[in-house]
Structure formats: C-alpha cells, structure tokens
Design a protein around this motif. Structure first.
Motif, mmCIF file in Angstrom:
data_model
loop_
_atom_site.group_PDB
_atom_site.id
_atom_site.type_symbol
_atom_site.label_atom_id
_atom_site.label_comp_id
_atom_site.label_asym_id
_atom_site.label_seq_id
_atom_site.Cartn_x
_atom_site.Cartn_y
_atom_site.Cartn_z
ATOM 1 N N LYS A 34 0.835 -1.201 0.000
ATOM 2 C CA LYS A 34 0.000 0.000 0.000
ATOM 3 C C LYS A 34 0.877 1.261 0.000
ATOM 4 O O LYS A 34 2.018 1.255 0.428
ATOM 5 N N PHE A 38 -1.118 6.436 2.778
ATOM 6 C CA PHE A 38 -2.210 5.767 3.494
ATOM 7 C C PHE A 38 -1.699 5.095 4.765
ATOM 8 O O PHE A 38 -2.396 5.058 5.769
ATOM 9 N N PHE A 42 -3.140 5.760 8.515
ATOM 10 C CA PHE A 42 -3.516 4.695 9.445
ATOM 11 C C PHE A 42 -2.643 4.716 10.707
ATOM 12 O O PHE A 42 -3.128 4.438 11.806
ATOM 13 N N TYR A 116 -8.483 -3.017 5.023
ATOM 14 C CA TYR A 116 -7.802 -2.242 3.991
ATOM 15 C C TYR A 116 -6.525 -2.923 3.536
ATOM 16 O O TYR A 116 -6.248 -3.006 2.335
ATOM 17 N N TYR A 117 -5.722 -3.395 4.473
ATOM 18 C CA TYR A 117 -4.396 -3.922 4.137
ATOM 19 C C TYR A 117 -4.426 -5.316 3.542
ATOM 20 O O TYR A 117 -3.555 -5.661 2.749
#
Length: 179
Positions: A34, A38, A42, A116-117
C-alpha cells in the motif's frame, strides 16, 4: 496529542514524498504494498486510538484506586489481613481491566485495518505501531503531571502544618513530613 499526531503523519507521509502509488514490498518483491501516504494516515489514527485508550485506562484506574482506598480504610478497622485482601483484589481487578481494555481496542483496530491492508502485513504492522506509541506517550505525560500534582500537594500539606498549626520544620507531628 494532536501535535504528535500531525508530526507522525508528516514524518511517515514524507518517506515516499506523500506518494499515493503502490510500491514493492520489502519482504516479498513479487507483491505490491500500500502507498506510504495511506500508511501514514492509518498510523496517525492508530496513534490517536492508543492515546485515547491510555487516557481512558488511566481514568478508570484512578476511579478504581479512589474507591479502593475508601474500602481498604474501612476494612483496616477489622484488621490488616482484611485490608490487604481488599487492596490486593482491587489491584488485580484494575490490572486485568486496564490490560483487557487495551487489548480489546487493539484487537478491533487490527481487524479494521486488516480490511484495507489485506495480505500486506508490512503495512499493517507499520500502521499498528502507532497504537503503542500513542499509549506510551500519554502514559509518560500522565506520570509527569501526576508527579507535579503530588509535589504540589506535599508542599501544600507541609505549609498547612507550619502556618496553621505552628509545627516546626521537619517535625514528625506534621503528617506531610517525610522522615
């Protein structure tokens, strides 16, 4: 807390120049990880969650300690053994409650970030490290503030003994004097 969160975002986001493009993972060059921006977002959210959890844990701990002091004092009338049991049990309750509170919030944070990850474990671990940093920094500020408050209370109690009761300096009759 907000100033530290902004610093974390700026420092982590500037690693790749606030890039929003995917990059190769260091642990597996065949995968794409990613973007750094971002991960900075996070990590900042994780830092704030850790700080808030630490503040809530400190508040709950002080509430439990305050109630425990009154109960321990009442049990001390019946004997030292009963007072010790009350103090020991409340300390155990406080310790387990605070640890469980922190672990519960961390568990939820990891699972939400994992949405998300996905398989990007490197990014997930980097984002979660902010949680420990936030909790630790608030704990340090709490200790410094508590030490200042305690010192002010000691000085105030010592002055009350000297001024209002005319007790000389370092006299054992003054309860605020440390011998």
């Amino acid at each position: 807390m907000i100033a530290f969160a902004v610093l974390i975002f700026v420092f982590l986001g500037s690693v790749e120049g606030f890039s929003t493009s995917y990059q190769q993972c260091t642990y597996d060059t065949t995968k794409m990880c990613k973007p750094a921006l971002f991960t900075a977002v996070f990590s900042t959210v994780s830092f704030i969650l850790g700080a808030i959890t630490s503040i809530i844990s400190g508040f709950l701990g002080m509430k439990i300690a305050t109630y425990t002091n009154a109960r321990t004092t009442l049990e001390a009338r019946k004997g030292v053994g009963k007072a010790f049991i009350v103090a020991f049990c409340s300390g155990a309750v406080m310790g387990f409650l605070l640890a469980a509170n922190d672990l519960f919030v961390l568990y939820i944070t990891i699972n939400v970030f994992k949405i998300y990850y996905g398989d990007d474990w490197e990014g997930l671990f980097e984002a979660i490290t902010g949680y420990g940093l936030g909790g630790s920094s608030m704990t340090l500020f709490g200790r410094v503030g508590g030490g200042i408050y305690t010192k002010a209370a000691d000085v105030g109690a010592d002055l009350v003994g000297k001024v209002e009761r005319n007790i000389p300096e370092n006299d054992p009759r003054n309860p605020a004097v440390n011998i």
